[in-house]
Design an enzyme around this catalytic site. Structure first.
Site, PDB file in Angstrom:
ATOM      1  N   ARG A   1       0.803  -1.230   0.000  1.00  0.00           N
ATOM      2  CA  ARG A   1       0.000   0.000   0.000  1.00  0.00           C
ATOM      3  C   ARG A   1       0.833   1.276   0.000  1.00  0.00           C
ATOM      4  NH1 ARG A   1      -2.582  -3.962   2.700  1.00  0.00           N
ATOM      5  NH2 ARG A   1      -4.767  -4.259   2.118  1.00  0.00           N
TER       6      ARG A   1
ATOM      7  N   HIS B   1      -0.818  -2.629  -4.759  1.00  0.00           N
ATOM      8  CA  HIS B   1      -0.310  -3.519  -5.815  1.00  0.00           C
ATOM      9  C   HIS B   1      -0.429  -2.937  -7.233  1.00  0.00           C
ATOM     10  CE1 HIS B   1       0.110  -6.441  -2.706  1.00  0.00           C
ATOM     11  NE2 HIS B   1      -1.062  -7.036  -2.800  1.00  0.00           N
TER      12      HIS B   1
ATOM     13  N   HIS C   1       2.957 -13.226  -5.092  1.00  0.00           N
ATOM     14  CA  HIS C   1       1.837 -13.314  -4.163  1.00  0.00           C
ATOM     15  C   HIS C   1       1.216 -14.707  -4.041  1.00  0.00           C
ATOM     16  CE1 HIS C   1      -1.531 -11.874  -1.854  1.00  0.00           C
ATOM     17  NE2 HIS C   1      -1.102 -10.635  -1.935  1.00  0.00           N
TER      18      HIS C   1
ATOM     19  N   ASP D   1      -1.745  -9.452   8.595  1.00  0.00           N
ATOM     20  CA  ASP D   1      -1.533  -8.792   7.303  1.00  0.00           C
ATOM     21  C   ASP D   1      -0.528  -7.677   7.586  1.00  0.00           C
ATOM     22  OD1 ASP D   1      -1.655  -8.006   4.721  1.00  0.00           O
ATOM     23  OD2 ASP D   1      -3.745  -7.323   4.737  1.00  0.00           O
TER      24      ASP D   1
ATOM     25  N   GLU E   1       5.347 -12.383   1.239  1.00  0.00           N
ATOM     26  CA  GLU E   1       5.738 -11.515   0.127  1.00  0.00           C
ATOM     27  C   GLU E   1       6.985 -10.725   0.494  1.00  0.00           C
ATOM     28  OE1 GLU E   1       2.054  -9.165  -0.617  1.00  0.00           O
ATOM     29  OE2 GLU E   1       1.229 -10.683   0.710  1.00  0.00           O
TER      30      GLU E   1
HETATM   31  C1  G6D Z   1      -1.683  -8.200   0.134  1.00  0.00           C
HETATM   32  O1  G6D Z   1      -1.409  -7.182   2.281  1.00  0.00           O
HETATM   33  C2  G6D Z   1      -2.275  -7.325   1.173  1.00  0.00           C
HETATM   34  C3  G6D Z   1      -3.645  -7.801   1.553  1.00  0.00           C
HETATM   35  O2  G6D Z   1      -4.220  -6.905   2.462  1.00  0.00           O
HETATM   36  C4  G6D Z   1      -4.488  -7.893   0.309  1.00  0.00           C
HETATM   37  O3  G6D Z   1      -5.777  -8.252   0.626  1.00  0.00           O
HETATM   38  C5  G6D Z   1      -3.867  -8.883  -0.647  1.00  0.00           C
HETATM   39  O4  G6D Z   1      -2.581  -8.460  -0.947  1.00  0.00           O
HETATM   40  C6  G6D Z   1      -4.655  -9.032  -1.920  1.00  0.00           C
HETATM   41  O5  G6D Z   1      -1.063  -9.276   0.608  1.00  0.00           O
END
Ligand code: G6D
Length: 341
Positions: free
Chosen positions: A69, A94, A169, A242, A307
Site C-alpha cells: 500500500r 499492488h 503473491h 496482514d 511476500e
Molecule cells: C496483500 O497485504 C495485502 C492484503 O491486504 C491484500 O488483501 C492482498 O494483498 C490481496 O497481501
C-alpha cells in the site's frame, strides 16, 4: 508473443513441479513431496486456467509497480507530486486497478545449467503507466533447482526517476490447497520488529516496534492459529495477520527470512530474500464465495502469503528503506522458496 492463458512448467528430477501462466506470471500450482513421497499442490488457487483468468487475480501473481500500500496513493519524487489510483480503501495497492498481476508477461525459456531450469518473464511498462513516472523495463526469472529451490529474480530499469517494489503473491498451504486452514502451520520469522498498522489509514503508521511479547512474535516457531485467534489489537484490525515484518540484519544479501512448516504433512518451506521486509498475510478476506482447488470453497486463512518486499508506504516514510529507482540504476530483488520435509 505470449497470450494470457499460456501455461509453462518447471520440473526437476525429484518430481517437484512449478506451473505458471503468462497472465500476471501467476503461479498456478507447486507440487512437492513429503518424507513419504506423497505429493501435494501447496499453493491455493483454482483447478483451471479459465478460473485463474477470471478469478481473484493475485493468487501466485507478480505485483507492481508498487506492491503493498501507498497511503492515499500519493508520493513525490524529485519535487514532483504523483497521484495514483485508489483501489483499496483509502490507499493504492499492488499497482492499482491495472496491476502487473493481470498483465500478459512475455515468457521465454532461458539457458540454464544442468541443475536448474528457468523461464524469463518480461514486461515493458510505459512512461505514465498506472500513473507512475518513467518507462520501466522488468525482467523476472523463475528458476527451479535440483535442490528444490524456486528462485524468483527481479531486475528493472527506468527512464525517469520513479519508485518500485515488486513481489510475488502465492498463498501457501503445505498440507495441500483445498484441505483446510493454515492455523496449525508453524511459522518462524527472523524479524525482531514489525510495522504496526492503524485502522484509520488501513496501513502502516510508520513505526517499527519490537515483536517481543506481542502476538507478532514469531522469533521462535509458533502455530499461526495462536496469533490469528488471539485478541491482539493488531490482529483484530485485519482478522489475522496482514503485516510487514522487518527482517533482521538487512544488508542487501540473500538470507533466511522465514520458515513455514506443517506438522501434519511434514512439509516445510524456507523463504530467503535480499529485501528488507516480508509481508505475512493469512488470506483473511477469503469468505468461501469462490470455489478453488479440489472443488473446495476458498475459506478464510486457506493459505499464507509471504511476500518479500520493501516496506509498505516507504515512498512517504523517510526512515523506511528506499524505494526510489533512478535512470542508470538497476532494481534487483531475489526471493527463494525452498521446499523440504
Ligand atoms: C496483500 O497485504 C495485502 C492484503 O491486504 C491484500 O488483501 C492482498 O494483498 C490481496 O497481501
Amino acid at each position: 508473443m505470449s497470450i494470457a492463458s499460456d501455461v509453462f512448467t518447471l520440473k526437476n528430477s525429484n518430481g517437484v513441479e512449478v506451473t505458471f501462466i503468462a497472465s500476471g506470471g501467476q503461479i498456478t500450482s507447486i507440487k512437492v513431496p513429503n518424507a513419504a513421497g506423497e505429493f501435494a499442490d501447496i499453493v491455493i488457487g483454482y483447478d483451471t486456467v479459465e478460473q485463474a483468468l477470471a478469478g481473484d487475480g493475485y493468487f501466485g501473481a507478480l505485483c507492481g509497480r508498487y506492491a503493498n500500500r501507498i497511503v492515499g496513493g500519493q508520493f513525490s519524487v524529485d519535487g514532483q507530486d504523483y497521484q495514483l489510483d485508489i483501489n483499496n480503501g483509502p490507499n493504492h495497492l499492488h499497482g492499482g486497478i491495472d496491476g502487473f498481476n493481470s498483465r500478459i508477461w512475455e515468457v521465454e525459456s532461458v539457458a540454464s545449467d544442468n541443475s536448474s531450469k528457468a523461464y524469463k518473464l518480461s514486461l515493458l511498462s510505459p512512461d505514465g503507466d498506472q500513473k507512475y513516472p518513467g518507462e520501466l523495463r522488468i525482467e523476472v526469472i523463475y528458476r527451479l533447482t535440483e535442490d528444490n529451490e524456486f528462485f524468483i529474480e527481479y531486475i528493472a530499469e527506468t527512464t525517469k526517476t520513479t519508485i518500485i517494489n515488486l513481489t510475488s503473491h502465492a498463498y501457501f498451504n503445505l498440507k495441500g490447497a483445498g484441505t483446510g486452514t493454515i492455523e496449525n502451520h508453524k511459522l518462524q520469522i527472523n524479524a525482531s520488529g514489525f510495522t504496526p498498522i492503524s485502522g484509520e489509514i488501513e496501513t502502516v503508521t510508520g513505526e517499527i516496534i519490537p515483536v517481543a511479547g506481542s502476538a507478532m512474535d514469531f522469533s521462535s516457531s509458533k502455530a499461526i492459529g495462536t496469533t490469528c485467534n488471539s485478541n491482539d489489537e493488531q490482529v483484530k484490525l485485519v482478522d489475522g495477520i496482514d503485516h510487514n515484518f522487518v527482517i533482521d540484519d538487512y544488508d542487501g544479501s540473500l538470507r533466511l527470512a522465514a520458515v513455514l512448516s506443517d506438522p501434519v504433512s511434514g512439509r516445510n518451506l524456507k523463504v530467503f530474500t535480499d529485501q528488507p521486509g516480508i509481508q505475512i498475510y493469512t488470506g483473511s478476506h477469503f469468505d468461501s464465495s469462490e470455489t478453488g482447488k479440489l472443488g473446495a470453497p476458498i475459506i478464510k486463512w486457506a493459505g499464507l502469503a509471504m511476500e518479500t518486499q520493501i516496506f509498505p508506504d516507504s515512498p512517504n516514510k523517510e526512515h523506511f528503506p528506499n524505494a526510489v529507482l533512478r535512470p542508470g540504476e538497476t532494481y534487483k530483488h531475489t526471493c527463494v522458496y525452498q521446499f523440504g520435509y
